[in-house]
Motif scaffolding. Structure first.
Motif, PDB file in Angstrom:
ATOM      1  N   VAL A  13       3.576   0.043   4.967  1.00  0.00           N
ATOM      2  CA  VAL A  13       2.782   1.065   4.280  1.00  0.00           C
ATOM      3  C   VAL A  13       3.695   2.234   3.962  1.00  0.00           C
ATOM      4  O   VAL A  13       4.432   2.711   4.829  1.00  0.00           O
ATOM      5  CB  VAL A  13       1.591   1.528   5.147  1.00  0.00           C
ATOM      6  CG1 VAL A  13       0.849   2.688   4.467  1.00  0.00           C
ATOM      7  CG2 VAL A  13       0.633   0.376   5.420  1.00  0.00           C
ATOM      8  N   GLU A  14       3.642   2.693   2.715  1.00  0.00           N
ATOM      9  CA  GLU A  14       4.413   3.862   2.313  1.00  0.00           C
ATOM     10  C   GLU A  14       3.495   5.083   2.292  1.00  0.00           C
ATOM     11  O   GLU A  14       2.354   5.007   1.844  1.00  0.00           O
ATOM     12  CB  GLU A  14       5.017   3.664   0.922  1.00  0.00           C
ATOM     13  CG  GLU A  14       5.801   4.879   0.415  1.00  0.00           C
ATOM     14  CD  GLU A  14       6.197   4.780  -1.039  1.00  0.00           C
ATOM     15  OE1 GLU A  14       7.123   5.508  -1.449  1.00  0.00           O
ATOM     16  OE2 GLU A  14       5.569   3.979  -1.782  1.00  0.00           O
ATOM     17  N   VAL A  15       3.992   6.214   2.789  1.00  0.00           N
ATOM     18  CA  VAL A  15       3.286   7.484   2.689  1.00  0.00           C
ATOM     19  C   VAL A  15       4.176   8.436   1.906  1.00  0.00           C
ATOM     20  O   VAL A  15       5.304   8.723   2.313  1.00  0.00           O
ATOM     21  CB  VAL A  15       2.948   8.070   4.073  1.00  0.00           C
ATOM     22  CG1 VAL A  15       2.301   9.445   3.921  1.00  0.00           C
ATOM     23  CG2 VAL A  15       2.018   7.140   4.841  1.00  0.00           C
ATOM     24  N   GLY A  51       6.767   0.626  10.689  1.00  0.00           N
ATOM     25  CA  GLY A  51       6.151  -0.007   9.534  1.00  0.00           C
ATOM     26  C   GLY A  51       5.666   0.956   8.485  1.00  0.00           C
ATOM     27  O   GLY A  51       5.357   0.546   7.368  1.00  0.00           O
ATOM     28  N   ILE A  52       5.574   2.271   8.820  1.00  0.00           N
ATOM     29  CA  ILE A  52       5.230   3.280   7.823  1.00  0.00           C
ATOM     30  C   ILE A  52       6.514   3.929   7.329  1.00  0.00           C
ATOM     31  O   ILE A  52       7.306   4.449   8.119  1.00  0.00           O
ATOM     32  CB  ILE A  52       4.274   4.350   8.387  1.00  0.00           C
ATOM     33  CG1 ILE A  52       2.862   3.775   8.540  1.00  0.00           C
ATOM     34  CG2 ILE A  52       4.221   5.571   7.467  1.00  0.00           C
ATOM     35  CD1 ILE A  52       1.823   4.784   8.972  1.00  0.00           C
ATOM     36  N   THR A  53       6.724   3.877   6.037  1.00  0.00           N
ATOM     37  CA  THR A  53       7.865   4.529   5.405  1.00  0.00           C
ATOM     38  C   THR A  53       7.396   5.834   4.784  1.00  0.00           C
ATOM     39  O   THR A  53       6.476   5.834   3.956  1.00  0.00           O
ATOM     40  CB  THR A  53       8.480   3.633   4.313  1.00  0.00           C
ATOM     41  OG1 THR A  53       8.906   2.415   4.894  1.00  0.00           O
ATOM     42  CG2 THR A  53       9.655   4.324   3.646  1.00  0.00           C
ATOM     43  N   VAL A  54       7.992   6.946   5.201  1.00  0.00           N
ATOM     44  CA  VAL A  54       7.631   8.251   4.659  1.00  0.00           C
ATOM     45  C   VAL A  54       8.632   8.623   3.566  1.00  0.00           C
ATOM     46  O   VAL A  54       9.837   8.674   3.809  1.00  0.00           O
ATOM     47  CB  VAL A  54       7.609   9.324   5.750  1.00  0.00           C
ATOM     48  CG1 VAL A  54       7.311  10.703   5.144  1.00  0.00           C
ATOM     49  CG2 VAL A  54       6.559   8.989   6.807  1.00  0.00           C
ATOM     50  N   THR A  55       8.123   8.860   2.366  1.00  0.00           N
ATOM     51  CA  THR A  55       8.937   9.279   1.229  1.00  0.00           C
ATOM     52  C   THR A  55       8.576  10.720   0.893  1.00  0.00           C
ATOM     53  O   THR A  55       7.397  11.060   0.774  1.00  0.00           O
ATOM     54  CB  THR A  55       8.684   8.384   0.000  1.00  0.00           C
ATOM     55  OG1 THR A  55       8.913   7.014   0.356  1.00  0.00           O
ATOM     56  CG2 THR A  55       9.603   8.770  -1.151  1.00  0.00           C
ATOM     57  N   LEU A  64       0.833  -1.196   0.000  1.00  0.00           N
ATOM     58  CA  LEU A  64       0.000   0.000   0.000  1.00  0.00           C
ATOM     59  C   LEU A  64       0.871   1.249   0.000  1.00  0.00           C
ATOM     60  O   LEU A  64       1.873   1.324   0.712  1.00  0.00           O
ATOM     61  CB  LEU A  64      -0.909   0.035   1.225  1.00  0.00           C
ATOM     62  CG  LEU A  64      -2.104  -0.916   1.267  1.00  0.00           C
ATOM     63  CD1 LEU A  64      -2.798  -0.829   2.617  1.00  0.00           C
ATOM     64  CD2 LEU A  64      -3.090  -0.578   0.154  1.00  0.00           C
ATOM     65  N   THR A  65       0.459   2.229  -0.794  1.00  0.00           N
ATOM     66  CA  THR A  65       1.051   3.566  -0.767  1.00  0.00           C
ATOM     67  C   THR A  65      -0.070   4.576  -0.617  1.00  0.00           C
ATOM     68  O   THR A  65      -1.075   4.503  -1.327  1.00  0.00           O
ATOM     69  CB  THR A  65       1.849   3.867  -2.045  1.00  0.00           C
ATOM     70  OG1 THR A  65       2.999   3.019  -2.104  1.00  0.00           O
ATOM     71  CG2 THR A  65       2.304   5.320  -2.078  1.00  0.00           C
ATOM     72  N   VAL A  66       0.103   5.506   0.300  1.00  0.00           N
ATOM     73  CA  VAL A  66      -0.827   6.623   0.461  1.00  0.00           C
ATOM     74  C   VAL A  66      -0.115   7.867  -0.047  1.00  0.00           C
ATOM     75  O   VAL A  66       0.933   8.243   0.487  1.00  0.00           O
ATOM     76  CB  VAL A  66      -1.248   6.815   1.931  1.00  0.00           C
ATOM     77  CG1 VAL A  66      -2.197   8.005   2.067  1.00  0.00           C
ATOM     78  CG2 VAL A  66      -1.906   5.542   2.473  1.00  0.00           C
ATOM     79  N   VAL A  67      -0.653   8.488  -1.091  1.00  0.00           N
ATOM     80  CA  VAL A  67      -0.076   9.738  -1.576  1.00  0.00           C
ATOM     81  C   VAL A  67      -0.838  10.897  -0.957  1.00  0.00           C
ATOM     82  O   VAL A  67      -1.954  10.746  -0.473  1.00  0.00           O
ATOM     83  CB  VAL A  67      -0.100   9.841  -3.115  1.00  0.00           C
ATOM     84  CG1 VAL A  67       0.669   8.701  -3.761  1.00  0.00           C
ATOM     85  CG2 VAL A  67      -1.530   9.886  -3.644  1.00  0.00           C
ATOM     86  N   ASP A  68      -0.200  12.056  -0.998  1.00  0.00           N
ATOM     87  CA  ASP A  68      -0.750  13.232  -0.338  1.00  0.00           C
ATOM     88  C   ASP A  68      -2.178  13.547  -0.764  1.00  0.00           C
ATOM     89  O   ASP A  68      -2.501  13.576  -1.949  1.00  0.00           O
ATOM     90  CB  ASP A  68       0.110  14.450  -0.673  1.00  0.00           C
ATOM     91  CG  ASP A  68       0.884  14.951   0.533  1.00  0.00           C
ATOM     92  OD1 ASP A  68       0.537  14.565   1.652  1.00  0.00           O
ATOM     93  OD2 ASP A  68       1.836  15.716   0.341  1.00  0.00           O
TER      94      ASP A  68
END
Length: 357
Positions: A179-181, A193-197, A121-125
Motif C-alpha cells: 500500500v502506498e501513502v 508493506g506501506i510505502t510513504v511517498t 492501492l494508493t491513499v492520498v492525503d
C-alpha cells in the motif's frame, strides 16, 4: 516506455475516488509526481454541502485542463444512489490496475474497496486524518476518525461493520499487495508493506504563483466547532484575540464552517470573511496573501509551508487550550491536536490566547 517526469514508467491505468477538493488536489499532485499521465480517471463522489461541491467543480476543471478524465458521480442523490453508483463504477474498477483513494474512513470508499480484490492501492492525503489512519493500521485497530468518541457503536455502525472490516483488510499491506501513502503529513511507526511517498506540492508551485505578499496577517478557519470538538464561544473569543494581536484583516473560512457562526465572527471581530473557491494551498499560492498566516491546528500548518516555500510567508499556529474543548469531545482530541502542531515543520508556534474571564 517512460513517463513525463524523471524517466519512470507510468503506473497502470488508475481510478481515483475523491470526496473533497483537498483530496482531488492531492490526487493531481500524486499523478504528476508518479508520472501517471493520462492513465488516470478521477471519480468525484459528490458530497451534498454546497461549498464542497463548488470547490470540487473548480478542481474538476483544473484536473480536466491537466488532461485527466473526471467523472462526476451524484453518489448521494437518494436512497438508491449508493447501489446505483457501485453498479455503474464496477466496470471501471475491473479495468483499473491501481485504486487511489482520498479518505479511507469514508463508508462509501470502504464499500467500493470490497470490490477491488488484490489491486494496487494508493491513499492520498486527506489532511490530518492520514496520520491517524497509518497509526490505526499499524495497531490493527478499526478505522475511526480521531474526533469521534469511542464506546458502543450505534445501529448504523453495526450494520456497516462487515464492510469496514473488509476495507481494513484491503488497506492492510501484505507481501503480495503493498500500500502506498502519498502525504505531506509526518508519519511514524509505518508498518511493513506501506510505502510513504512525500507530497511536496510541486505541481501547485509550478502551476500557481508566486503570490504577491502584502504586510499584515490573514487567518485560516477551522471546522472544529462544527465537528463538535471546540466550544463555539471559546472559538470566537480566540479568533478575536488573535486578530487583534496580529492585526489580521481577512478570515479564510473552512468549507464546512456554518454560515451563522461566520456571521457572528464577522460581527464580533470585523474580519472580512472569505469563502475560497479552491483549496487554500492554491488560493495562497495564487495570492495576494498576508506575510503571516494564522491558523489553529489543522492540515494547513503542514501543507502551506510546502506550497509557499520560497515566498517569505510565515505560517503561525495557535494551540487549542484544553478549556476550549466541549465536554462531549473525544478523549483523544487534545492529544491529537497537540500532535498536529508539534510535528509541523517550518511554522511559528504562538502562545495560547487567554480564555475570557
Amino acid at each position: 516506455m517512460t513517463g513525463p517526469s524523471g524517466g519512470r514508467p507510468p503506473h497502470p491505468r488508475a481510478i481515483a475516488f475523491v470526496e473533497s477538493p483537498v483530496q482531488l488536489l492531492n490526487v493531481l499532485e500524486w499523478a504528476r509526481a508518479s508520472a501517471t499521465g493520462d492513465a488516470l480517471t478521477v471519480v468525484v463522489l459528490s458530497p451534498t454541502d454546497p461549498m464542497s461541491r463548488g470547490q470540487l467543480r473548480r478542481m474538476a476543471e483544473l484536473a480536466r485542463d491537466e488532461g485527466f478524465t473526471v467523472r462526476w458521480q451524484e453518489a448521494r442523490g437518494g436512497a438508491g444512489a449508493p447501489l446505483r453508483t457501485v453498479r455503474e463504477l464496477a466496470p471501471l474498477l475491473r479495468k483499473a490496475g491501481r485504486i487511489v483513494i482520498g479518505d479511507p474512513f469514508s463508508r462509501y470508499v470502504q464499500l467500493l474497496l470490497t470490490l477491488v480484490g488484490t489491486k494496487e492501492l494508493t491513499v492520498v492525503d486527506d489532511g490530518t486524518a492520514t496520520m491517524e489512519f497509518i497509526g490505526q493500521i499499524a495497531r490493527g485497530e478499526r478505522l475511526v476518525r480521531w474526533h469521534r468518541r469511542g464506546g458502543a457503536r450505534g445501529p448504523r455502525e453495526l450494520v456497516l461493520a462487515p464492510v469496514t472490516a473488509a476495507a481494513r483488510r484491503r488497506l492492510t499491506p501484505s507481501r503480495a499487495r503493498p500500500v502506498e501513502v502519498f502525504t505531506s503529513m509526518p508519519v511514524e511507526d509505518v508498518p511493513d508493506g506501506i510505502t510513504v511517498t512525500a507530497n511536496r506540492f510541486e505541481w501547485t508551485r509550478a502551476t500557481f504563483g508566486p503570490p504577491r505578499v502584502h504586510e499584515g496577517a490573514d487567518m485560516v478557519g477551522t471546522s472544529l466547532v462544527e465537528t463538535g470538538v471546540v466550544d463555539a464561544d471559546q472559538y470566537l473569543d480566540a479568533v478575536g484575540a488573535l486578530a487583534r494581536t496580529h492585526k489580521a484583516t481577512r478570515y479564510f473560512a473552512h468549507r464546512r464552517e456554518a454560515a451563522d457562526k461566520l456571521h457572528r465572527l464577522h460581527t464580533a471581530t470585523g474580519l472580512e470573511i472569505v469563502r475560497p473557491d479552491l483549496p487554500l494551498e492554491l488560493i495562497a499560492r495564487r495570492g495576494p496573501i498576508g506575510s503571516t498566516i494564522l491558523s489553529f491546528p489543522s492540515t494547513v500548518v503542514h501543507t502551506l509551508p510546502l506550497a509557499l516555500a520560497g515566498t517569505g510567508v510565515r505560517v503561525a499556529v495557535c494551540d487549542i487550550a484544553p478549556e476550549w474543548l466541549k465536554a462531549s469531545a473525544s478523549p483523544r482530541a487534545q492529544g491529537f491536536l497537540s500532535g498536529v502542531t508539534t510535528t509541523a515543520r517550518d511554522v511559528h508556534r504562538l502562545p495560547r490566547t487567554p480564555s475570557p474571564a
